[in-house]
Design a protein around this motif. Structure first.
Motif, mmCIF file in Angstrom:
data_model
loop_
_atom_site.group_PDB
_atom_site.id
_atom_site.type_symbol
_atom_site.label_atom_id
_atom_site.label_comp_id
_atom_site.label_asym_id
_atom_site.label_seq_id
_atom_site.Cartn_x
_atom_site.Cartn_y
_atom_site.Cartn_z
ATOM 1 N N VAL A 3 0.820 -1.212 0.000
ATOM 2 C CA VAL A 3 0.000 0.000 0.000
ATOM 3 C C VAL A 3 0.856 1.264 0.000
ATOM 4 C CG1 VAL A 3 -1.792 1.249 1.281
ATOM 5 C CG2 VAL A 3 -1.882 -1.230 1.143
ATOM 6 N N VAL A 4 2.025 1.220 0.647
ATOM 7 C CA VAL A 4 2.923 2.374 0.721
ATOM 8 C C VAL A 4 3.616 2.549 -0.626
ATOM 9 C CG1 VAL A 4 4.995 3.320 1.809
ATOM 10 C CG2 VAL A 4 3.285 2.135 3.207
ATOM 11 N N LYS A 5 3.391 3.690 -1.276
ATOM 12 C CA LYS A 5 3.983 3.943 -2.589
ATOM 13 C C LYS A 5 5.181 4.877 -2.534
ATOM 14 C CE LYS A 5 1.038 1.300 -4.460
ATOM 15 N NZ LYS A 5 1.443 -0.049 -4.746
ATOM 16 N N GLU A 6 5.194 5.792 -1.576
ATOM 17 C CA GLU A 6 6.312 6.725 -1.458
ATOM 18 C C GLU A 6 6.425 7.204 -0.017
ATOM 19 O OE1 GLU A 6 7.942 10.805 -3.608
ATOM 20 O OE2 GLU A 6 6.186 9.782 -4.405
ATOM 21 N N ILE A 7 7.664 7.401 0.431
ATOM 22 C CA ILE A 7 7.936 7.874 1.792
ATOM 23 C C ILE A 7 8.808 9.116 1.682
ATOM 24 C CG2 ILE A 7 8.993 7.305 4.012
ATOM 25 C CD1 ILE A 7 8.622 4.306 3.170
#
Length: 79
Positions: A27-31
């Motif tokens: 679910v995490v695409k960018e940090i």
């Protein structure tokens, strides 16, 4: 569905939290490490249930102090 999650962490723990977040790739695409009231901004993409479950998982990370989730909505302004 897309959303941004603003995360505040304990002092000196940004690197630890970023390392943990990088493992959550479904679910995490960018940090992004950011300035302001949040320390980290995470771009999430998935169903509302997937986003909800991911934010709940974030709350289990002991170095995270608070989260604020901004969910994208579609608005027809008639332009």
């Amino acid at each position: 569905m897309r959303s941004l999650c603003l995360i505040a962490v304990k002092p000196g723990k940004v690197d630890v939290v970023v390392k943990i977040l990088k493992k959550k790739r479904k679910v995490v695409k960018e940090i992004m490490v950011v300035t302001g009231r949040a320390d980290i901004c995470v771009f999430l993409q998935g169903s509302i249930d997937e986003i909800n479950n991911m934010v709940i998982d974030f709350k289990k990370i002991k170095e995270i102090v608070t989260t604020e989730t901004l969910i994208e909505v579609e608005v027809n302004l008639g332009w």
